[in-house]
Write an enzyme that holds these catalytic residues in place. Structure first.
Site, mmCIF file in Angstrom:
data_model
loop_
_atom_site.group_PDB
_atom_site.id
_atom_site.type_symbol
_atom_site.label_atom_id
_atom_site.label_comp_id
_atom_site.label_asym_id
_atom_site.label_seq_id
_atom_site.Cartn_x
_atom_site.Cartn_y
_atom_site.Cartn_z
ATOM 1 C CG ASP A 171 -2.215 0.759 0.940
ATOM 2 O OD1 ASP A 171 -2.237 1.577 0.002
ATOM 3 O OD2 ASP A 171 -3.199 0.558 1.673
ATOM 4 C CD GLU B 122 -19.802 5.930 3.063
ATOM 5 O OE1 GLU B 122 -19.703 5.147 4.021
ATOM 6 O OE2 GLU B 122 -20.664 5.787 2.169
#
Length: 879
Positions: free
Chosen positions: A273, A623
């Site tokens: 990541d 979100e």
């Protein structure tokens, strides 16, 4: 053991012919010889590189090596539900994809996405002279198959929900659709992420150490990844930011070595990541220097580090690997192992072969955003619709002549695209969809609230002053995107406002491939109150007030937050904008006075209507991934409350007082505790973030042209009081498999405009552990309308410690005409019949099982048929 394994790999390559490559014609080096295996070609290429050349290939921005004819290649591309570039087909957000319970649809969607990806890649190569930059490659960092264990996680929208089995089936379908079935070449490479125990909170992900039992890993967090690798044959996988039981995800012995390489036999490459390898040193403090952190990550099996988004002009990203080798922390043989994996992948993508020999280089460009692809986006969106409540008001009657549409989201299109999205040239809002679906009705639209509706109003210039008290703001331009490393200065000046256009940008900055600008100064309000502040930009943008993040975002659009200002008091302002070549030159500082109260126009429209449609919910600006959000109930991309935001709740209740039939359309990526709506609305339709054809799909569902059959892939709870602590990764009392309370709406739930019945469930009475199970059931459409039904098979296990309450282990979506019956057949493999012991051991347990097949979970109102099954003996299953 690691060195022995590396030597064994080297020996095997020598035995298969690599040792003879040096004798080949110098005009045709071994890595360009297509008669050799991809692994042989990769090994030949790697052995020709210097240490520095090798290091440049370990990061996402792999540099060109001209002397070896290796083009530059950025490994970072995204395709969560469509290629993340412009002018492509965009499907629903994955939580909506999961609600289709249709693996065939997801597989074909993957084929469409990867077809468009190949076209975009070929176009990029032509444009860039053979190289490909970020988002132009063929390695795609999707699907996100983390388990959506808690509705507060902001990135749960990117997943296929809370169930490991459903997630695994969807993940395999996506991976196989993307990668294709050519025996020699990948269409593209799919990258399941974020391996593996990773689902929030967002603000702590760079340093959090997740404590999790082996039971929960084997039972919940790992199965979907295992399926994507062992069944889907994913060519890549992404390791996560957080630590798991004391070891960072990108340096985890258990995850990367014991499970992934040894137990699952993974032969592909691992990508980190973005920033996760830096976190090993800087966030987790797992190693005392960056060189040592980079070394342990590579040694444990991470092969490619995502290090930078903006274009890199120095060696800061790959230098730690050179340092690690030179300082004795990293054997060069481990570097070679990683690079052989990476170049094997590039060989299998056809990157070193003549284009005419690679089938995917000749795809017709007319397929980009073709009518066929757009129609399929609509089909999938229609399948994703979940009808939560209906007292008979839906489908809307043809005689309905006056429709009031309220809510902040009805006319918006950005909300339909969710996050990690591309930008299609054609998007249908709900309002436009309704107008097309009901051409003879009068449709009156009143947003009803300022919430989620910032206006593109430029900040008044007279409120702004520079750091030294002059009118305007100080603007500092630099080379590069400017949010990862300090940009190289280009020029600075005072500007009256943040209002950047093509004509106003300095020529020195405009000529760069990418540039950044930071405006600093002060705002002085003339009136005390709450204000919406933000930036309308095409690129990376961020706004900070009094050194606190207020708004941040990527791509074209408004990115806003809320602040409180006091009359006459200076508030420090910092605005950052990063521009990439070929984006629009756009950055405008916006603001509005905040007023959340329902508007009289919405109430009046409801009073005059035959029916009211309220389009409400949340968006990916509330979100999402690690971002500043200033609205109550949200924190850092996550949610602290799962209630409907109060301004929308107030609006829905205000228009309901008109006494007209009320249909609530929810747009959201995670469960909403719509308790009031369940009690008082006439109908509730869960539409998720439904993609470019979302408005058409919702409207068709409201009219009855589409008979909804979607099912919830997550549990809808009544509130956060039903949930354990967000940071607790134990599955106790989480998701339908372990939750003992009464949910608002259960996993697997969804209504239809018709009805179904189940009968004649046939299974063997006894099985020996290790034998497969065959099950047949007859499903009948007992209503008056044709429709789809999702037949779901659940197992209830013997009373063994570690067993869930129940578990989904098969499903099939079928279409039935009114009155039609169909026999549905399921085959369950031994692993499908398995569970995980309390100690974390996968097994098929001896004892009595209950098999239930129906339109939802057993114990709910869904129709079903049930039978008992006895399994004799027990069987250990491989991890």
């Amino acid at each position: 053991m690691r060195k022995i394994a590396s030597l064994a790999v080297a020996a095997a390559l020598l035995l298969t012919g690599v040792s003879s490559l040096a004798a080949q014609d110098a005009d045709k080096p071994g890595y360009l010889d297509t008669t050799l295996t991809p692994e042989q070609r990769a090994a030949d290429l790697v052995k020709r590189m210097t240490l520095e050349e090798k290091a440049t290939q370990l990061v996402n921005q792999a540099r060109a090596i001209p002397r070896l004819k290796v083009p530059a290649y950025d490994w970072w591309s995204e395709s969560l539900h469509g290629v993340a570039v412009k002018d492509v087909t965009e499907f629903p957000e994955p939580v909506g994809l999961a609600s289709t319970f249709d693996t065939d649809a997801i597989h074909h969607m993957g084929e469409i996405i990867s077809t468009e990806a190949r076209i975009k890649h070929v176009q990029a190569l032509k444009k860039n002279g053979g190289s490909s930059n970020i988002f132009e490659g063929l390695d795609f960092w999707a699907p996100n198959i983390n388990i959506f264990r808690d509705p507060r996680w902001g990135r749960g929208q990117e997943t296929y929900g809370e169930d490991p089995f459903l997630t695994g089936r969807m993940g395999v379908a996506f991976v196989t659709g993307m990668q294709g079935d050519d025996p020699k070449y990948y269409r593209v490479i799919a990258t399941p992420k974020h391996y593996a125990v990773h689902s929030g909170p967002e603000p702590t992900r760079h340093f959090a150490d997740v404590d999790v039992s082996k039971h929960d890993q084997m039972d919940t967090y790992l199965p979907a990844f295992r399926a994507a690798i062992t069944e889907g044959k994913a060519g890549s996988i992404m390791c996560s930011y957080n630590s798991i039981n004391g070891q960072p995800g990108c340096a985890s012995q258990f995850q990367l070595v014991d499970q992934l390489r040894n137990k699952w036999g993974f032969q592909g490459y691992v990508v980190s990541d973005c920033g996760a390898v830096i976190d090993i040193f800087n966030g987790h403090h797992y190693r005392p220097t960056q060189a040592q952190a980079s070394a342990i990550s590579l040694i444990r099996g991470m092969d490619n580090e995502c290090a930078d988004f903006g274009k890199v002009s120095d060696n800061h990203d790959y230098k730690p690997y050179i340092d690690a080798v030179q300082q004795g922390y990293l054997p060069e043989s481990d570097v070679d192992t990683a690079l052989i994996r990476l170049f094997t992948a590039r060989m299998k993508l056809g990157m070193f072969d003549p284009p005419e020999t690679v089938p995917y280089t000749k795809i017709d460009e007319k397929l980009l955003e073709s009518t066929e692809h757009r129609n399929y986006a609509r089909k999938v969106a229609e399948e994703s619709m979940v009808l939560l409540k209906n007292d008979g008001v839906l489908p809307l009657k043809p005689e309905v002549k006056n429709i009031a549409v309220v809510g902040p989201l009805a006319d918006q299109t950005k909300v339909l695209l969710g996050n990690y999205n591309g930008t299609p040239s054609h998007i249908v809002s709900l309002l436009d969809g309704l107008k097309a679906e009901f051409p003879n009705a009068k449709i009156t639209y009143a947003p009803g609230t300022q919430f989620l509706r910032p206006e593109d109003t430029l900040m008044p210039a007279n409120l702004l002053t520079t750091p030294d008290g002059k009118p305007g703001l100080k603007a500092e331009y630099g080379e590069g995107m400017g949010f990862e490393t300090k940009p190289k200065p280009i020029t600075d000046r005072v500007e009256s406002n943040v209002n950047l256009t093509e004509s106003s940008i300095p020529a020195e900055a405009k000529s760069k491939d990418s540039f950044s600008v930071q405006w600093t100064g002060f705002i002085t309000a003339t009136e005390t109150g709450d204000y919406v502040i933000g930036i309308n930009a095409d690129g990376f943008a961020a706004v900070r007030v009094n050194d606190k993040p207020v708004a941040q975002g990527w791509g074209a659009g408004l990115h806003t937050g809320r602040i409180h200002l006091i009359k006459g008091e200076k508030a420090a302002l910092s605005v950052t904008y990063g521009h990439q070549k070929e984006g629009k030159f756009l950055a405008r500082l916006i603001w509005n006075k905040y007023d959340p109260t329902p508007s009289p126009a919405a109430v009046e429209a409801a009073r005059k209507a035959d029916v009211v449609i309220a389009a409400v919910g949340i968006t990916s600006d509330l979100e999402g991934e690690e971002m500043p959000v200033s609205e109550p109930g949200f924190l850092g991309g996550d949610r602290t409350s799962i209630d409907m935001p109060q301004p929308e709740e107030d609006l829905v209740q205000a228009v309901a007082k008109a006494g007209k039939p009320l249909v609530v359309v929810l747009m959201n990526g995670s469960a909403l505790a719509v308790n009031w709506e369940k009690e008082h609305a006439n109908a509730i339709l869960e539409a998720w973030y439904s993609g470019e054809e979302g408005g058409s799909a919702i409207a068709a569902t409201l009219s009855g042209k589409n008979n909804p059959a979607g099912r919830l892939p997550v549990t809808f709870y009544t509130g956060v009081d039903q949930l354990p602590h967000f940071e607790d990764y134990s599955m106790s009392n989480r998701t339908y498999r372990y939750f003992h309370g009464k949910p608002l709406y259960p996993f697997g739930y969804g209504l239809s405009y018709t009805t179904f019945a189940y009968k004649d469930l046939t299974i063997p009475a006894d099985l020996k552990a290790g034998e497969p199970l065959s099950a047949d059931v007859t499903v009948t459409n007992t209503g008056k309308l044709a429709g789809d039904e999702v037949a779901q098979l659940y197992l209830t296990f013997p009373s063994v410690p570690g067993a869930p309450i129940r578990a989904l282990r098969a499903f099939k979506r079928v279409h039935l005409e009114a009155g039609e019956s169909q026999k549905v057949h399921f085959d369950l493999k031994p692993r499908d019949l398995g569970m995980v012991s309390e100690a974390g051991d996968p097994l098929v347990s001896a004892g009595e099982y209950t098999v239930t097949i129906g339109g939802g979970q057993p114990g709910t109102d869904a129709p079903n048929a049930t039978a008992k099954l006895k399994i004799n003996g027990s069987l250990s299953l491989p991890e």
